[in-house]
Design an enzyme around this catalytic site. Structure first.
Site, short mmCIF file in Angstrom:
data_model
loop_
_atom_site.label_atom_id
_atom_site.label_comp_id
_atom_site.label_asym_id
_atom_site.label_seq_id
_atom_site.Cartn_x
_atom_site.Cartn_y
_atom_site.Cartn_z
N HIS A 24 -1.50 -6.08 11.36
CA HIS A 24 -2.46 -7.11 10.92
C HIS A 24 -2.24 -8.44 11.65
O HIS A 24 -1.94 -9.45 11.02
CB HIS A 24 -2.31 -7.36 9.41
CG HIS A 24 -2.58 -6.17 8.55
ND1 HIS A 24 -2.23 -6.12 7.22
CD2 HIS A 24 -3.18 -4.99 8.83
CE1 HIS A 24 -2.60 -4.95 6.72
NE2 HIS A 24 -3.16 -4.24 7.68
N ASN A 44 -5.02 -6.26 3.20
CA ASN A 44 -5.49 -5.75 4.49
C ASN A 44 -6.70 -6.59 4.91
O ASN A 44 -7.58 -6.87 4.09
CB ASN A 44 -5.87 -4.29 4.35
CG ASN A 44 -4.85 -3.53 3.53
OD1 ASN A 44 -4.69 -3.80 2.35
ND2 ASN A 44 -4.16 -2.62 4.13
N GLU A 55 0.85 -1.18 0.00
CA GLU A 55 0.00 0.00 0.00
C GLU A 55 0.90 1.24 0.00
O GLU A 55 1.93 1.26 0.69
CB GLU A 55 -0.92 -0.05 1.21
CG GLU A 55 -0.73 1.04 2.17
CD GLU A 55 -1.19 0.68 3.58
OE1 GLU A 55 -1.06 1.54 4.43
OE2 GLU A 55 -1.66 -0.45 3.83
P1 FAE Z 1 -10.40 -5.98 16.64
O1 FAE Z 1 -10.93 -5.05 15.63
O2 FAE Z 1 -8.99 -5.80 17.10
O3 FAE Z 1 -11.36 -5.90 17.91
C1 FAE Z 1 -11.10 -6.54 19.12
C2 FAE Z 1 -11.77 -5.74 20.23
O4 FAE Z 1 -11.76 -6.52 21.42
C3 FAE Z 1 -11.08 -4.43 20.57
O5 FAE Z 1 -12.03 -3.39 20.63
C4 FAE Z 1 -10.45 -4.68 21.95
O6 FAE Z 1 -10.38 -3.52 22.76
C5 FAE Z 1 -11.41 -5.70 22.53
N1 FAE Z 1 -10.82 -6.58 23.53
C6 FAE Z 1 -9.63 -7.22 23.47
N2 FAE Z 1 -9.41 -7.98 24.57
C7 FAE Z 1 -10.57 -7.83 25.34
C8 FAE Z 1 -10.98 -8.36 26.59
N3 FAE Z 1 -10.20 -9.21 27.27
N4 FAE Z 1 -12.17 -7.97 27.08
C9 FAE Z 1 -12.97 -7.10 26.39
N5 FAE Z 1 -12.62 -6.56 25.21
C10 FAE Z 1 -11.43 -6.94 24.68
O7 FAE Z 1 -10.54 -7.49 16.20
N6 FAE Z 1 -7.07 -3.58 8.26
C11 FAE Z 1 -7.60 -3.37 7.04
O8 FAE Z 1 -8.26 -4.26 6.49
N7 FAE Z 1 -7.42 -2.17 6.39
C12 FAE Z 1 -6.67 -1.16 6.93
O9 FAE Z 1 -6.53 -0.08 6.35
C13 FAE Z 1 -6.08 -1.37 8.21
N8 FAE Z 1 -5.31 -0.42 8.81
C14 FAE Z 1 -4.90 -0.59 10.10
C15 FAE Z 1 -4.24 0.46 10.75
C16 FAE Z 1 -3.94 0.35 12.10
C17 FAE Z 1 -3.24 1.48 12.80
C18 FAE Z 1 -4.27 -0.83 12.82
C19 FAE Z 1 -3.97 -0.96 14.28
C20 FAE Z 1 -4.90 -1.88 12.17
C21 FAE Z 1 -5.21 -1.77 10.82
N9 FAE Z 1 -5.89 -2.79 10.15
C22 FAE Z 1 -6.35 -2.60 8.88
C23 FAE Z 1 -6.17 -4.07 10.81
C24 FAE Z 1 -7.63 -4.22 11.24
O10 FAE Z 1 -8.05 -3.08 11.95
C25 FAE Z 1 -7.76 -5.49 12.08
O11 FAE Z 1 -7.39 -6.58 11.25
C26 FAE Z 1 -9.16 -5.70 12.61
O12 FAE Z 1 -9.56 -4.62 13.42
C27 FAE Z 1 -9.24 -6.99 13.40
O13 FAE Z 1 -10.60 -7.25 13.67
P2 FAE Z 1 -11.01 -8.23 14.84
O14 FAE Z 1 -12.47 -8.38 14.83
O15 FAE Z 1 -10.17 -9.46 14.76
#
Ligand code: FAE
Length: 535
Positions: free
Chosen positions: A475, A513, A390
């Site tokens: 990721h 992504n 990207e």
């Molecule tokens: P996620 O979205 O991480 O959600 C997990 C949630 O669970 C969070 O809100 C936590 O606070 C919560 N949590 C964790 N442990 C606990 C607990 N013990 N008790 C209660 N709550 C808890 O999971 N991906 C893309 O496809 N495109 C992009 O442009 C992109 N850019 C990114 C930029 C950054 C800076 C970051 C950090 C990530 C990026 N990603 C991107 C990755 C993407 O956001 C990530 O793959 C997803 O958010 C993962 O989704 P999940 O549902 O696995």
């Protein structure tokens, strides 16, 4: 269907607003909110990122009362500056999860420690979880990673998806669930005319020219950032967010984060409540269902209450790290002894590695840069070193002649997690050398670009004169892999009605992504689970 969803969204958004105005940590509408037993529900979902948000909406729609536990806060109350989130240029306590100094991906600029700033500890929106040789960026708050990510909404190539998840029916995914995920997430594309003419994407056009000079292909990248809003930002008719240096610490406008899409609709069903600042720490079976012990924290991080939430069906959506940690701890402490050996294995970085190139003086990238990437270099078909890179912005407000990239490579290395009983902590076993295949692949691509344009790498961005940032990722994927730690629909092995619904299911790599894939897989799995297990 559309009208019903719109009404649900409005109800849900109203509930989010009421909770924000009243400073509530419990968000909900209708009978779920008024429930007699607020600590017990037929379904419990841990986390509120992509996988959880899908589960919450579909459970709520099926009439199943559902409680969502989220360790982060609700992000929709403006602070004294009138804004919900702070910008990357002026980070304050809202930026990071209980830190005294920000830890931005780019440590330095011109070797100077001018990027990071001292801040007060607070439940900020971005966390950097450090495990020795690897640090992982994750979002914290109602909406998880959707609050902090770059919005790139990319569907993987069908061939690679089939290679990574061969037991998942690709016809069904590409015919039904990827389109559904894109529609629900509000994916849109930049207008090519605007892209070609605006100063805000000069940085992408320069990188595109350099890639083409090297014989490489570039593609537009779809996004969940509303490009029509961005055009209005440029025209001065909408407040600036992507054009105002907002991204990793949250966007005040324009971004279709999950609290505006899936979670608003989930709350609008009247069957879903969200408990914020509530961190699940232990899971145990009880009475044919599960009990989750969770700590509610205040803004200082102090535990103000420990609660036990009971449910018949438990959905783990705490992200690759959070879900793996909870299940590994439960297996190792004997609470969930039936979980198999595959829990805690198959973790990867999606081959993430960042790099920067120094351009010639005449190749200006522009002082004005949109924070949302809109283009990538697609060399995934390269048989030796597949790379999808990207073209990333570096919005400093000054011309800096840097071309920045996040490369996604096909790194075959995998990490494992282990549980340390003495500290009750989970450790990632991953060594620096395991990222060498990612660096080698990215270097092969960018050496080509540099040769074709007589340019060099930047040495000043990632600390210690490194040209490739190989010590962090955005990721995290895997840890409870589909078909290994779970069955082919995310049902955890050995314990009925226990489900994994997030990025922990994806085996370490998806080639693009990941959030569209995580969303689509969650849609597929939860539909099956509701029909077969919960009806
Ligand atoms: P996620 O979205 O991480 O959600 C997990 C949630 O669970 C969070 O809100 C936590 O606070 C919560 N949590 C964790 N442990 C606990 C607990 N013990 N008790 C209660 N709550 C808890 O999971 N991906 C893309 O496809 N495109 C992009 O442009 C992109 N850019 C990114 C930029 C950054 C800076 C970051 C950090 C990530 C990026 N990603 C991107 C990755 C993407 O956001 C990530 O793959 C997803 O958010 C993962 O989704 P999940 O549902 O696995």
């Amino acid at each position: 269907m559309t009208r019903k969803l719109t009404r649900r969204h409005m109800l849900g958004l109203a509930a989010l607003q009421t909770a924000a105005t009243l400073g509530l940590t419990r968000i909900g509408t209708g009978r779920a909110h008024a429930a007699q037993a607020p600590d017990h529900a037929p379904a419990l979902v841990i986390g509120s990122g992509y996988g959880s948000a899908v589960a919450a909406l579909r459970l709520g729609e099926a009439g199943i009362r559902t409680i969502v536990l989220e360790m982060g806060r609700l992000w929709n109350t403006p602070a004294s500056d009138g804004k919900v989130f702070c910008s990357t240029a002026a980070p304050d306590r809202r930026s990071m999860w209980f830190r005294t100094r920000t830890e931005a991906p780019l440590a330095t600029f011109l070797w100077l420690d001018i990027v990071n700033k001292d801040i007060d500890p607070y439940p900020g929106v971005l966390d950097r979880v450090s495990y020795g040789d690897m640090a992982v960026y994750v979002g914290r708050g109602v909406g998880g990673g959707s609050l902090v990510n770059g919005g790139m909404a990319v569907t993987p190539s069908r061939a690679y998806f089939q290679e990574v998840l061969p037991r998942v029916d690709a016809d069904e995914m590409y015919g039904t669930y990827f389109p559904l995920a894109r529609r629900m997430l509000g994916v849109n594309s930049i207008s090519p005319d605007w892209f070609e003419s605006t100063e805000w994407y000069r940085f992408s056009r320069v990188s595109r020219k350099h890639a083409h000079n090297a014989g490489l292909r570039t593609v537009f990248v779809p996004s969940v950032y509303d490009f029509a809003h961005m055009e209005r930002e440029a025209a001065g008719t909408a407040p600036r967010s992507a054009l105002g240096q907002e991204v990793i610490y949250g966007n005040n406008h324009g971004k279709r984060s999950l609290d505006k899409t899936y979670l608003a609709a989930a709350l609008g069903t009247g069957n879903v409540t969200i408990e914020t600042l509530t961190r699940a720490r232990a899971v145990r079976p009880e009475g044919g269902g599960y009990v989750v012990t969770a700590d509610r924290i205040d803004d200082t991080g102090a535990v103000v209450e420990t609660r036990e939430f009971g449910c018949s069906a438990l959905f783990l959506g705490a992200g690759s790290l959070g879900t793996t940690e909870l299940l590994l701890r439960a297996r190792e402490t004997g609470a969930l002894p039936g979980l198999g050996d595959a829990v805690g294995t198959g973790w990867g970085t999606n081959g993430n590695v960042m790099t920067g190139r120094a351009n010639h003086l005449w190749d200006t990238v522009g002082a004005d840069q949109a924070t949302m990437p809109a283009m990538g270099i697609d060399d995934w078909a390269n048989p030796d070193h597949p790379v999808f890179a990207e073209i990333a912005p570096l919005p400093t407000g000054l011309e800096h002649w840097v071309s920045l990239y996040l490369a996604i490579t096909k790194n075959p290395e995998r990490g494992t997690f282990s549980y340390d009983a003495a500290t009750d902590a989970v450790r990632l076993n991953w060594s620096r050398s395991q990222n060498q295949p990612a660096v080698t692949a990215a270097k092969s691509l960018f050496d080509r670009v540099n040769r074709a344009n007589a340019t060099i790498y930047r040495y000043d961005l990632f600390g210690a004169n490194r040209t490739f940032a190989d010590d962090f990722c955005y990721h995290p994927l895997g840890g409870c892999v589909l078909g290994e730690a779970t069955d082919d629909y995310g049902r955890a092995r050995g314990h009925p009605r226990l489900y994994v619904t997030d990025g922990a299911l994806v085996p370490g790599s998806i080639g693009v992504n990941p959030f569209v894939t995580i969303t689509a897989l969650a849609e597929r799995n939860v539909r099956r689970v509701i029909a077969e297990d919960l009806s």
